[in-house]
Every structure is written in C-alpha cells, then in structure tokens.
Design an enzyme around this catalytic site. Structure first.
Site, PDB file in Angstrom:
ATOM      1  N   GLY A   1       0.831  -1.195   0.000  1.00  0.00           N
ATOM      2  CA  GLY A   1       0.000   0.000   0.000  1.00  0.00           C
ATOM      3  C   GLY A   1       0.869   1.250   0.000  1.00  0.00           C
ATOM      4  O   GLY A   1       2.042   1.204   0.386  1.00  0.00           O
ATOM      5  N   CYS A   2       0.299   2.361  -0.417  1.00  0.00           N
ATOM      6  CA  CYS A   2       1.079   3.607  -0.498  1.00  0.00           C
ATOM      7  C   CYS A   2       1.472   4.103   0.896  1.00  0.00           C
ATOM      8  O   CYS A   2       2.649   4.409   1.156  1.00  0.00           O
ATOM      9  CB  CYS A   2       0.318   4.674  -1.262  1.00  0.00           C
ATOM     10  SG  CYS A   2      -1.395   4.951  -0.721  1.00  0.00           S
ATOM     11  N   TYR A   3       0.515   4.161   1.818  1.00  0.00           N
ATOM     12  CA  TYR A   3       0.841   4.595   3.182  1.00  0.00           C
ATOM     13  C   TYR A   3       1.816   3.630   3.868  1.00  0.00           C
ATOM     14  O   TYR A   3       2.795   4.065   4.481  1.00  0.00           O
ATOM     15  CB  TYR A   3      -0.429   4.716   4.020  1.00  0.00           C
ATOM     16  CG  TYR A   3      -1.336   5.877   3.690  1.00  0.00           C
ATOM     17  CD1 TYR A   3      -0.882   7.191   3.777  1.00  0.00           C
ATOM     18  CD2 TYR A   3      -2.659   5.663   3.322  1.00  0.00           C
ATOM     19  CE1 TYR A   3      -1.726   8.256   3.501  1.00  0.00           C
ATOM     20  CE2 TYR A   3      -3.512   6.726   3.038  1.00  0.00           C
ATOM     21  CZ  TYR A   3      -3.042   8.014   3.127  1.00  0.00           C
ATOM     22  OH  TYR A   3      -3.879   9.068   2.853  1.00  0.00           O
TER      23      TYR A   3
END
Length: 312
Positions: free
Chosen positions: A114-116
C-alpha cells in the site's frame, strides 16, 4: 515478455501502462473496450501473459487469482487482498536487504504494498531491525495523500462540481475509527507487536504523499540520537536507486515533494534536547506508492533491470 494489466483503465493501471510503453523487451496485451469486462476474454488474456498486474478491487483480484490456478502466469496484485497472505511475496524490494528482492524475483505471486505502508515501513522497519525501536513500541503515523489515491470516485468528488459527492475542501481526515485496512500490513511487515495508530488524510492535490512517524527518543532503550536514526536508515538503503535518505533535510516539505516520480525520500527531523524526533517519508502515492512499485516488482520477476521504466 507478455504483460497484461487487468484494470488497465483505472488510475493505477493507466500509470503502469505509461511506464511500460515503448519498452521493446515487453509486449503489453490489451483488450478492446467492448471485451474489457468479458470473462472469457479476460481469462484468455490472463493466461496468455507471462506476468499479470491486477489493478482491481480486493474481491475481483481474488477472483482473478482463481482464474490463474494451475497457470504458469506470474501475478502482481496491487490490491490489499494478499499483502499479508501466506505464499505471497511482499513487493517492497528494499524492505529486507539481501532477502526481499530475491524473494520477489523468485516468486510467482507478489503483493504490491500500500502507499501509506510504503512510507511507514521504509521509516520503521530498519529501526526495528537495528534494535533502535523495540517491537513493543507504541507508535502513531500521520499521513496525507493526494486525492488520486482514492481512485475514480474520489477524483470525481474533487474535480467535478456536478458529482454527487463533490467537495471543495482543502483537507479531509478519514479512517477515524482506527480500523483502516492498511494497519495489519504495517504491523506485520514492520515486525511490531502492537498496531500503530494510523491517522490518514487527503488534501486537495492530485498526487503526492507525506508519511510521518513521531518518536519520543527518551522513551526508547539507550535514548538514541537523531544521528543514530539517520545512520540506521542510511545503512538500510545504501546504494539504492529509488530510496534516498536526505542528510541535509530542508526546513519545509510539501505534499507534492516527489509527485511525478517513483522515488522515496526519507528525512529525520527533531529536537535533540527535548528528545523528540519526526521521521518523514515523501513519495508519490501513484509512483512508489502504486504504479512505480508494480513496475519495479515486474522488472525483478522478469529478470530485467530493476529501475527500467521508472521515473527517477
């Protein structure tokens, strides 16, 4: 090398297509618009590819994986469906030097991070591994993304005044019940005992991301200094073309710090006297946070130069 992007017209799929275009060592398989949702056509394309990149909602990604059971096709899943699933390599090549990159290259099933979590893990995992941050540490993570991270629905809300969910807000928090689906991924791959308190937000900018982890240094064993944290991060990413530890951190950072790139920059700020630190990761939610990571993983699975096609 035949590549099929399932979900090629979505935000991440389009970004991946741009990074694959013009590469003579690759053949990008596509479906005409009229057959894009045809199960038989999708199944044929999935099984004809050497590597498939799934840019689909979780349930659709799981369904696509079942269509490839017994196939020789390799899979990169950009959804959250398999990020902590047994049998799937975690697609963050820099996470564990000497092991993760090799695991991705040898795997038939890779889950894109995921990006986060990419920003969080890049900051936290090396410190846990180095013993500077005990696995039992109670952490929080504050993070803000450009609105493209929410896909077509959120893009429409921020860009189309006629959209039913239209908004002109500059900043919006969400995930207020602390049950965000990224938390297990952060906890497992950082090697933490307790889930971090995750505080995500979205800003009125198309792309870009800032992820921050604050630390009370006096509460950590040995009360490490800012230089200790910076040195551990620098050692973890030494020689990386993509992840950089910025020694001379600027006084201000912007959400769009690395927008349009596939890089990941890490910063260590703090007040030595107060024993406080602010660890910050800057990336593009569509770059190293999504499409750039998928292409990097595809390169490794195909035995190609890792940074080929990336925007560095």
């Amino acid at each position: 090398m035949k590549i099929f992007v399932d979900g090629a017209v979505g935000t991440t799929g389009l970004e991946i297509g741009e990074r694959l275009a013009g590469r003579p060592e690759l053949e990008l398989l596509t479906l005409p618009e009229a057959r894009r949702k045809d199960p038989a056509a999708r199944g044929d394309a999935l099984n004809a590819a050497d590597i498939v990149i799934l840019c689909l909602p979780d349930d659709a990604a799981r369904e696509a994986v079942t269509l490839l059971e017994g196939s020789s096709t390799k899979i990169i899943d950009a959804s959250t469906a398999h990020r902590i699933a047994p049998g799937w390599a975690y697609g963050f090549p820099e996470l564990e030097p000497g092991t993760t990159r090799q695991a991705i290259g040898a795997s038939w099933r890779v889950a894109n991070p995921g990006c986060y979590p990419t920003g969080f893990l890049a900051l936290v995992r090396p410190l846990v591994r180095a013993g500077l941050l005990p696995a039992e540490t109670l952490l929080s993570v504050n993070a803000t993304s450009g609105y493209s991270g929410g896909g077509k629905a959120m893009i429409a809300a921020f860009e189309d005044p006629a959209d039913p969910g239209a908004t002109d807000t500059a900043f919006r928090t969400y995930g207020m019940n602390l049950g965000h689906k990224h938390v297990p991924e952060m906890m497992v791959h950082a090697g933490l005992v307790h889930p971090p308190i995750f505080q995500p937000a979205v800003a009125h900018a198309y792309r870009g991301m800032i992820v921050e982890v604050p630390l009370h240094l006096h509460a950590l064993p040995g009360a490490p200094k800012l230089a200790d944290l910076r040195a551990a991060l620098a050692d973890a990413y030494a020689g990386s073309e993509i992840v950089r530890v910025i020694a001379d951190a600027p006084p201000l950072l912007t959400l769009e710090q690395l927008a349009g790139t596939d890089r990941l920059d890490l910063f260590v700020y703090g007040d030595e006297k107060a024993g406080q630190a602010r660890l910050v990761a800057a990336l593009d939610n569509l770059g190293k946070g999504a499409a750039g990571a998928a292409v990097q993983n595809m390169n490794l699975m195909a035995g190609l130069p890792e940074a080929a096609g990336l925007r560095l």
